[in-house]
Enzyme design. Sequence first.
Site, PDB file in Angstrom:
ATOM      1  N   GLY A  28       0.799  -1.209   0.000  1.00 45.58           N
ATOM      2  CA  GLY A  28       0.000   0.000   0.000  1.00 45.58           C
ATOM      3  C   GLY A  28       0.836   1.267   0.000  1.00 45.58           C
ATOM      4  O   GLY A  28       2.052   1.232   0.205  1.00 45.58           O
ATOM      5  N   ASN A  29       0.170   2.379  -0.239  1.00 41.21           N
ATOM      6  CA  ASN A  29       0.845   3.673  -0.243  1.00 41.21           C
ATOM      7  C   ASN A  29      -0.158   4.791  -0.033  1.00 41.21           C
ATOM      8  O   ASN A  29      -1.326   4.679  -0.388  1.00 41.21           O
ATOM      9  CB  ASN A  29       1.651   3.893  -1.531  1.00 41.21           C
ATOM     10  CG  ASN A  29       1.034   3.217  -2.728  1.00 41.21           C
ATOM     11  OD1 ASN A  29       0.144   3.773  -3.361  1.00 41.21           O
ATOM     12  ND2 ASN A  29       1.477   2.002  -3.031  1.00 41.21           N
ATOM     13  N   GLU A  75       4.494   3.398  -6.637  1.00 51.24           N
ATOM     14  CA  GLU A  75       3.261   3.852  -7.276  1.00 51.24           C
ATOM     15  C   GLU A  75       3.212   5.374  -7.413  1.00 51.24           C
ATOM     16  O   GLU A  75       2.139   5.957  -7.600  1.00 51.24           O
ATOM     17  CB  GLU A  75       2.037   3.378  -6.475  1.00 51.24           C
ATOM     18  CG  GLU A  75       1.821   1.879  -6.459  1.00 51.24           C
ATOM     19  CD  GLU A  75       1.320   1.312  -7.776  1.00 51.24           C
ATOM     20  OE1 GLU A  75       1.470   1.983  -8.819  1.00 51.24           O
ATOM     21  OE2 GLU A  75       0.796   0.192  -7.764  1.00 51.24           O
ATOM     22  N   HIS A  94      -3.990   4.119  -1.350  1.00 50.21           N
ATOM     23  CA  HIS A  94      -3.979   2.886  -2.144  1.00 50.21           C
ATOM     24  C   HIS A  94      -3.780   1.703  -1.199  1.00 50.21           C
ATOM     25  O   HIS A  94      -2.762   1.607  -0.507  1.00 50.21           O
ATOM     26  CB  HIS A  94      -2.853   2.936  -3.174  1.00 50.21           C
ATOM     27  CG  HIS A  94      -2.659   1.649  -3.923  1.00 50.21           C
ATOM     28  ND1 HIS A  94      -3.707   0.837  -4.308  1.00 50.21           N
ATOM     29  CD2 HIS A  94      -1.538   1.032  -4.357  1.00 50.21           C
ATOM     30  CE1 HIS A  94      -3.243  -0.217  -4.945  1.00 50.21           C
ATOM     31  NE2 HIS A  94      -1.919  -0.130  -4.982  1.00 50.21           N
ATOM     32  N   HIS A  96      -4.912  -2.722  -0.234  1.00 52.60           N
ATOM     33  CA  HIS A  96      -5.206  -4.050  -0.775  1.00 52.60           C
ATOM     34  C   HIS A  96      -6.178  -4.779   0.165  1.00 52.60           C
ATOM     35  O   HIS A  96      -5.863  -5.851   0.684  1.00 52.60           O
ATOM     36  CB  HIS A  96      -3.920  -4.869  -0.919  1.00 52.60           C
ATOM     37  CG  HIS A  96      -2.872  -4.236  -1.758  1.00 52.60           C
ATOM     38  ND1 HIS A  96      -1.528  -4.401  -1.542  1.00 52.60           N
ATOM     39  CD2 HIS A  96      -2.969  -3.395  -2.834  1.00 52.60           C
ATOM     40  CE1 HIS A  96      -0.835  -3.731  -2.436  1.00 52.60           C
ATOM     41  NE2 HIS A  96      -1.690  -3.095  -3.228  1.00 52.60           N
TER      42      HIS A  96
END
Length: 211
Positions: A28-29, A75, A94, A96
């Site tokens: 993630g970010n 990303e 972002h 998951h």
Amino acid sequence: MTLSKLKKEIIEVSRYLVIKNYIDIFDGNISCRINNNQILITPKRKNKYKLSLEDLVVIDYDGKKIQGKNEPSGEWRLHCMVYKERQDVNSVVHTHPLFSVALSVAGISFNKPILAETVSFVENIKEIKYVCFYTEKLAENIKRFVKTSNIFLLKNHGLVTLGKTLDEALFFTEKIEHLAKTIFVLKMLRKKIKRLSNKEIEEIKNLVLKT
């Protein structure tokens, strides 16, 4: 908001996402807009539960590092594209999340008005065809819809949400994952998914506009 406060917000949200199992600790970010040419973003390959102020990275809209000891998330292309295209967006999350990702892999659509709390925005969930992460192609695929939506389900990958604030982007993440869990449970129960009627949807939308 000062850069120090932005860093603290991102660190808090990063830990929250790990606790909620919306991301693995290295996945993630998150990013936030600093000004019209700089963003603050989480670093690549760092434990999201243990991030420090010094771990976060400042980059320009072309991905060039301005400040920080780490490399920015891979990303960064996606994040930079959003800020270039949407002046009203100040945060990108972002993740998951398990149920959202599972339904995307199974090819089950999210655009179903089945929960009153999600009616206001489920019609605008954009489902993005799979392309490899960290690529310009992924950013381009989202760019096609970025003017008209704040929620992007990346097939076989994850979820991207946009907001005027970090709290708003997180709000969308929470709502979509809750919707995914509900659909998943209904599928497990093998029950027919009853959609809200057009009249019920209109009533909810009118109520939201008034509040």
